[in-house]
Motif scaffolding. Structure first.
Motif, PDB file in Angstrom:
ATOM      1  N   GLY A  88       0.792  -1.226   0.000  1.00  0.00           N
ATOM      2  CA  GLY A  88       0.000   0.000   0.000  1.00  0.00           C
ATOM      3  C   GLY A  88       0.820   1.268   0.000  1.00  0.00           C
ATOM      4  N   ASN A  89       2.023   1.245  -0.604  1.00  0.00           N
ATOM      5  CA  ASN A  89       2.838   2.451  -0.663  1.00  0.00           C
ATOM      6  C   ASN A  89       2.103   3.565  -1.403  1.00  0.00           C
ATOM      7  OD1 ASN A  89       4.911   1.129   0.650  1.00  0.00           O
ATOM      8  ND2 ASN A  89       5.976   0.565  -1.245  1.00  0.00           N
ATOM      9  N   GLY A  90       2.413   4.792  -1.043  1.00  0.00           N
ATOM     10  CA  GLY A  90       1.767   5.943  -1.665  1.00  0.00           C
ATOM     11  C   GLY A  90       2.741   6.736  -2.508  1.00  0.00           C
ATOM     12  N   LYS A  91       2.418   6.899  -3.789  1.00  0.00           N
ATOM     13  CA  LYS A  91       3.257   7.697  -4.681  1.00  0.00           C
ATOM     14  C   LYS A  91       2.486   8.930  -5.085  1.00  0.00           C
ATOM     15  CE  LYS A  91       6.156   7.361  -8.836  1.00  0.00           C
ATOM     16  NZ  LYS A  91       6.664   8.648  -8.505  1.00  0.00           N
ATOM     17  N   GLY A  92       3.180  10.072  -5.054  1.00  0.00           N
ATOM     18  CA  GLY A  92       2.543  11.312  -5.456  1.00  0.00           C
ATOM     19  C   GLY A  92       2.148  11.276  -6.920  1.00  0.00           C
ATOM     20  N   ALA A  93       0.971  11.820  -7.219  1.00  0.00           N
ATOM     21  CA  ALA A  93       0.510  11.862  -8.609  1.00  0.00           C
ATOM     22  C   ALA A  93       1.361  12.840  -9.409  1.00  0.00           C
ATOM     23  CB  ALA A  93      -0.957  12.276  -8.651  1.00  0.00           C
ATOM     24  N   ASP A  94       1.655  12.494 -10.650  1.00  0.00           N
ATOM     25  CA  ASP A  94       2.385  13.401 -11.534  1.00  0.00           C
ATOM     26  C   ASP A  94       1.475  14.564 -11.898  1.00  0.00           C
ATOM     27  OD1 ASP A  94       4.678  11.823 -11.561  1.00  0.00           O
ATOM     28  OD2 ASP A  94       3.950  10.618 -13.240  1.00  0.00           O
ATOM     29  N   ALA A  95       1.867  15.756 -11.475  1.00  0.00           N
ATOM     30  CA  ALA A  95       1.028  16.932 -11.727  1.00  0.00           C
ATOM     31  C   ALA A  95       1.902  18.174 -11.733  1.00  0.00           C
ATOM     32  CB  ALA A  95      -0.061  17.059 -10.660  1.00  0.00           C
ATOM     33  N   ALA A  96       1.438  19.205 -12.391  1.00  0.00           N
ATOM     34  CA  ALA A  96       2.115  20.502 -12.410  1.00  0.00           C
ATOM     35  C   ALA A  96       1.108  21.556 -11.991  1.00  0.00           C
ATOM     36  CB  ALA A  96       2.665  20.800 -13.800  1.00  0.00           C
ATOM     37  N   TRP A  97       1.515  22.390 -11.030  1.00  0.00           N
ATOM     38  CA  TRP A  97       0.623  23.412 -10.485  1.00  0.00           C
ATOM     39  C   TRP A  97       1.147  24.792 -10.880  1.00  0.00           C
ATOM     40  CZ3 TRP A  97      -3.262  20.678  -8.492  1.00  0.00           C
ATOM     41  CH2 TRP A  97      -2.992  19.422  -7.974  1.00  0.00           C
ATOM     42  N   ALA A  98       0.263  25.653 -11.345  1.00  0.00           N
ATOM     43  CA  ALA A  98       0.642  27.002 -11.781  1.00  0.00           C
ATOM     44  C   ALA A  98       0.272  28.022 -10.713  1.00  0.00           C
ATOM     45  CB  ALA A  98      -0.046  27.348 -13.097  1.00  0.00           C
ATOM     46  N   ILE A  99       1.240  28.863 -10.358  1.00  0.00           N
ATOM     47  CA  ILE A  99       1.021  29.916  -9.368  1.00  0.00           C
ATOM     48  C   ILE A  99       1.225  31.266 -10.055  1.00  0.00           C
ATOM     49  CG2 ILE A  99       1.714  30.825  -7.132  1.00  0.00           C
ATOM     50  CD1 ILE A  99       2.940  28.128  -6.520  1.00  0.00           C
ATOM     51  N   PRO A 100       0.160  31.992 -10.372  1.00  0.00           N
ATOM     52  CA  PRO A 100       0.314  33.277 -11.065  1.00  0.00           C
ATOM     53  C   PRO A 100       0.632  34.421 -10.102  1.00  0.00           C
ATOM     54  CG  PRO A 100      -2.002  32.765 -10.823  1.00  0.00           C
ATOM     55  CD  PRO A 100      -1.251  31.605 -10.242  1.00  0.00           C
ATOM     56  N   HIS A 101       1.163  35.492 -10.656  1.00  0.00           N
ATOM     57  CA  HIS A 101       1.398  36.715  -9.897  1.00  0.00           C
ATOM     58  C   HIS A 101       1.219  37.907 -10.833  1.00  0.00           C
ATOM     59  CE1 HIS A 101       5.414  35.409 -11.452  1.00  0.00           C
ATOM     60  NE2 HIS A 101       5.466  36.682 -11.844  1.00  0.00           N
ATOM     61  N   ALA A 102       0.831  39.037 -10.270  1.00  0.00           N
ATOM     62  CA  ALA A 102       0.675  40.266 -11.051  1.00  0.00           C
ATOM     63  C   ALA A 102       0.808  41.465 -10.126  1.00  0.00           C
ATOM     64  CB  ALA A 102      -0.684  40.298 -11.754  1.00  0.00           C
ATOM     65  N   TYR A 103       1.449  42.544 -10.637  1.00  0.00           N
ATOM     66  CA  TYR A 103       1.717  43.723  -9.804  1.00  0.00           C
ATOM     67  C   TYR A 103       1.561  45.003 -10.627  1.00  0.00           C
ATOM     68  CZ  TYR A 103       3.862  39.994  -7.117  1.00  0.00           C
ATOM     69  OH  TYR A 103       4.079  38.816  -6.450  1.00  0.00           O
ATOM     70  N   TYR A 104       1.161  46.053  -9.928  1.00  0.00           N
ATOM     71  CA  TYR A 104       1.013  47.376 -10.537  1.00  0.00           C
ATOM     72  C   TYR A 104       1.479  48.407  -9.507  1.00  0.00           C
ATOM     73  CZ  TYR A 104      -1.413  51.623 -12.159  1.00  0.00           C
ATOM     74  OH  TYR A 104      -1.721  52.904 -12.551  1.00  0.00           O
ATOM     75  N   THR A 105       2.394  49.305  -9.914  1.00  0.00           N
ATOM     76  CA  THR A 105       2.832  50.382  -9.027  1.00  0.00           C
ATOM     77  C   THR A 105       2.678  51.721  -9.736  1.00  0.00           C
ATOM     78  OG1 THR A 105       5.171  50.395  -9.703  1.00  0.00           O
ATOM     79  CG2 THR A 105       4.512  48.822  -7.975  1.00  0.00           C
ATOM     80  N   ASN A 133      -6.209   1.804  -3.073  1.00  0.00           N
ATOM     81  CA  ASN A 133      -5.360   0.814  -2.406  1.00  0.00           C
ATOM     82  C   ASN A 133      -4.234   1.434  -1.584  1.00  0.00           C
ATOM     83  OD1 ASN A 133      -6.682  -1.572  -3.564  1.00  0.00           O
ATOM     84  ND2 ASN A 133      -5.847  -0.818  -5.500  1.00  0.00           N
ATOM     85  N   TRP A 134      -4.136   2.750  -1.607  1.00  0.00           N
ATOM     86  CA  TRP A 134      -3.122   3.467  -0.827  1.00  0.00           C
ATOM     87  C   TRP A 134      -3.429   3.289   0.665  1.00  0.00           C
ATOM     88  CZ3 TRP A 134       0.537   5.919   1.495  1.00  0.00           C
ATOM     89  CH2 TRP A 134       0.364   7.100   2.211  1.00  0.00           C
ATOM     90  N   ALA A 135      -2.462   2.755   1.421  1.00  0.00           N
ATOM     91  CA  ALA A 135      -2.707   2.394   2.822  1.00  0.00           C
ATOM     92  C   ALA A 135      -3.009   3.603   3.693  1.00  0.00           C
ATOM     93  CB  ALA A 135      -1.497   1.633   3.372  1.00  0.00           C
ATOM     94  N   GLY A 136      -2.539   4.783   3.300  1.00  0.00           N
ATOM     95  CA  GLY A 136      -2.765   5.969   4.115  1.00  0.00           C
ATOM     96  C   GLY A 136      -4.046   6.709   3.795  1.00  0.00           C
ATOM     97  N   TYR A 138      -6.943   6.440   4.906  1.00  0.00           N
ATOM     98  CA  TYR A 138      -7.785   6.767   6.061  1.00  0.00           C
ATOM     99  C   TYR A 138      -7.310   8.041   6.763  1.00  0.00           C
ATOM    100  CZ  TYR A 138      -9.191   1.977   5.174  1.00  0.00           C
ATOM    101  OH  TYR A 138      -9.622   0.827   4.570  1.00  0.00           O
ATOM    102  N   ASN A 139      -6.127   8.514   6.371  1.00  0.00           N
ATOM    103  CA  ASN A 139      -5.620   9.797   6.865  1.00  0.00           C
ATOM    104  C   ASN A 139      -5.797  10.887   5.817  1.00  0.00           C
ATOM    105  OD1 ASN A 139      -2.853  11.664   7.095  1.00  0.00           O
ATOM    106  ND2 ASN A 139      -3.882  11.253   9.043  1.00  0.00           N
ATOM    107  N   CYS A 140      -5.411  10.590   4.574  1.00  0.00           N
ATOM    108  CA  CYS A 140      -5.568  11.557   3.473  1.00  0.00           C
ATOM    109  C   CYS A 140      -5.284  10.874   2.145  1.00  0.00           C
ATOM    110  CB  CYS A 140      -4.596  12.729   3.666  1.00  0.00           C
ATOM    111  SG  CYS A 140      -4.585  13.908   2.294  1.00  0.00           S
ATOM    112  N   SER A 141      -6.136  11.105   1.164  1.00  0.00           N
ATOM    113  CA  SER A 141      -5.839  10.684  -0.202  1.00  0.00           C
ATOM    114  C   SER A 141      -5.643  11.893  -1.127  1.00  0.00           C
ATOM    115  CB  SER A 141      -6.952   9.796  -0.752  1.00  0.00           C
ATOM    116  OG  SER A 141      -8.210  10.454  -0.706  1.00  0.00           O
ATOM    117  N   TYR A 142      -6.188  13.036  -0.732  1.00  0.00           N
ATOM    118  CA  TYR A 142      -5.969  14.278  -1.488  1.00  0.00           C
ATOM    119  C   TYR A 142      -6.165  15.464  -0.549  1.00  0.00           C
ATOM    120  CZ  TYR A 142      -6.712  18.239  -4.619  1.00  0.00           C
ATOM    121  OH  TYR A 142      -6.625  19.461  -5.223  1.00  0.00           O
ATOM    122  N   ALA A 143      -5.235  16.420  -0.603  1.00  0.00           N
ATOM    123  CA  ALA A 143      -5.369  17.667   0.146  1.00  0.00           C
ATOM    124  C   ALA A 143      -4.968  18.813  -0.765  1.00  0.00           C
ATOM    125  CB  ALA A 143      -4.505  17.661   1.404  1.00  0.00           C
ATOM    126  N   GLY A 144      -5.807  19.814  -0.862  1.00  0.00           N
ATOM    127  CA  GLY A 144      -5.516  20.945  -1.737  1.00  0.00           C
ATOM    128  C   GLY A 144      -5.893  22.265  -1.110  1.00  0.00           C
TER     129      GLY A 144
END
Length: 433
Positions: A88-105, A133-136, A138-144
């Protein structure tokens, strides 16, 4: 092109819930601009481009006229949790997350500047493949966690050397959390058994909220070769409201139909409310210029993670009531080092290094935030074309492994976090009017 960039800036500044997720220390995010990424975040004492709104708003007094910036950082995180049992080992899902930023002065006068920005102070993306089938599970399968800070500031140039700033921060946040419950274990008042998922019922919580905060900042340019900066960002007490849905596997569905208490608890969705802090932070930076083309900055960032004592959700369904887990995280320091070299009149080379302490204590380590101390190596380039600037960056993050002791009642088993790493690629485009 000017109109396109201004339109992008305004869209990002006005859009809520544009934040991203990350493989973070705790659930903090510091990737607020591409130049900042390449320099390991060392823009607290430099603070001389539009992203100073996030790093040190007092520094925007160094920017004449109107200045804009927009961009994003793409983060591809991964880690693996290996169970001592070998199953029941847990492997992180292959994913890419985008973090945008924008500024005006905008320079309002010889002594006053206005700046506004949007960026993410917190974020989290933890997802395990084969969550059935991930053994963990019961604690967490996804957190966002997805967040956007909208942060207007007023900066005042007190003297030729000293500037101060104050701002209001509005944080919009989306929260997601998935886990499973073993109804057979609940019926027998025992710990869950991860070897079978027949009697599992999965819960999915989705919630949103917003809350205000504030910040104070100082920038002091002592000489042409020495600058100092300091920033305080307040704690934001966040409450999110939403719903929890349930999805039962065949064995669990039969038990829900047959047992009244299970039907009352898991038979229908329920309204849910949760609370968690975005911790206060204090940042210090010192920048020196040993030669005309070279700047070096060293920073220290203290984050009050001890405010995160527990994660609690109140469910409207009385059969579920209030569900919580202890966290009791500790305060941490993040140390940053960055070097910038003007290789050409139009091009800068940048390098950085970060040591980032983890706030997670051993007694409460879990699978929702599979973290430990991190190190980051960064590099990048900045290119100027008249009023335009294009910044590119790359960073590689690696995380110290961690042994987790079993807490079966919490769905945590004897295990080890391995191979925690992230690739981070950034792009920003700036225009000075």
């Amino acid at each position: 092109m000017k109109k396109c960039l201004v339109g992008l800036i305004l869209a990002l500044l006005c859009g809520a819930m544009l934040g991203g997720t990350a493989f973070a220390s705790g659930y903090g995010i510091y990737e607020w601009s591409t130049r900042g990424n390449a320099l390991g975040g060392t823009l607290i004492a430099r603070a001389d481009d539009p992203s100073a709104v996030a790093y040190n708003p007092a520094g925007i007094t160094q920017l004449p006229g109107i200045n804009t910036m927009a961009g994003l950082t793409v983060i591809a995180p991964n880690a693996e949790v290996k169970m001592a049992s070998g199953d029941g080992n847990g492997k992180g899902a292959d994913a890419a997350w985008a973090i945008p930023h924008a500024y005006y002065t905008h320079q309002l006068s010889d002594t006053a500047w206005f700046g506004v920005g949007t960026f993410s102070r917190v974020g989290l993306g933890t997802e395990y493949v084969d969550d059935e089938n991930w053994a963990g599970r019961y604690n967490c399968s996804y957190a966002g966690i997805k967040s956007t800070s909208l942060n207007p500031n007023l900066a005042i140039k007190v003297t030729d050397k000293l500037s101060v700033a104050a701002g209001v921060e509005i944080v919009f946040l989306e929260f997601a959390f998935d886990k499973a419950a073993d109804l057979d274990a609940k019926a027998g008042s025992s710990a869950p058994d991860p070897s079978s998922n027949t009697t599992d019922v999965k819960s999915k919580t989705r919630a949103q909220g917003w809350a205000p905060g504030w910040n104070l900042a100082m920038h002091y340019k002592a000489t042409d070769w020495l600058s100092l900066g300091a920033v305080y960002r307040s704690q934001v007490d966040m409450t999110v409201d939403g719903k929890t849905h349930f999805d039962a596997n065949p064995g669990a569905a039969a038990m829900i139909s047959a047992i009244p208490s299970f039907k009352a608890a898991f038979g229908d969705r329920t309204d849910s409310k949760g609370t968690a802090p975005i911790p206060a932070s204090t940042s210090f930076g010192i920048m020196v210029k040993p030669m005309d083309k070279l700047t070096v900055e060293v920073d220290a960032v203290h984050t009050d993670w001890s405010s995160y004592t527990d994660l609690t959700f109140e469910h409207e369904n009385p059969a579920l009531g209030t569900v919580g887990s202890d966290k009791n995280w500790r305060d941490t320091w993040r140390y940053q080092f960055g070097v910038e070299y003007a290789m050409r009149d139009w091009m800068d080379l940048r390098f950085g290094y970060v040591w980032d302490e983890s706030p997670i204590v051993d007694d409460h380590a879990d699978y929702a935030v599979p973290g430990n101390d991190r190190q980051i190596l960064t590099g990048g380039v900045g290119m100027r074309f008249d009023e335009w600037t294009v910044d590119l960056s790359y960073g590689y993050l690696w995380m110290k492994g961690r042994d987790i002791e079993a807490r079966p009642d919490e769905g945590v088993f004897e295990s080890e976090i391995e191979d925690g790493h992230s690739h981070m690629v950034g792009l920003s485009v700036s225009y000075a009017f």
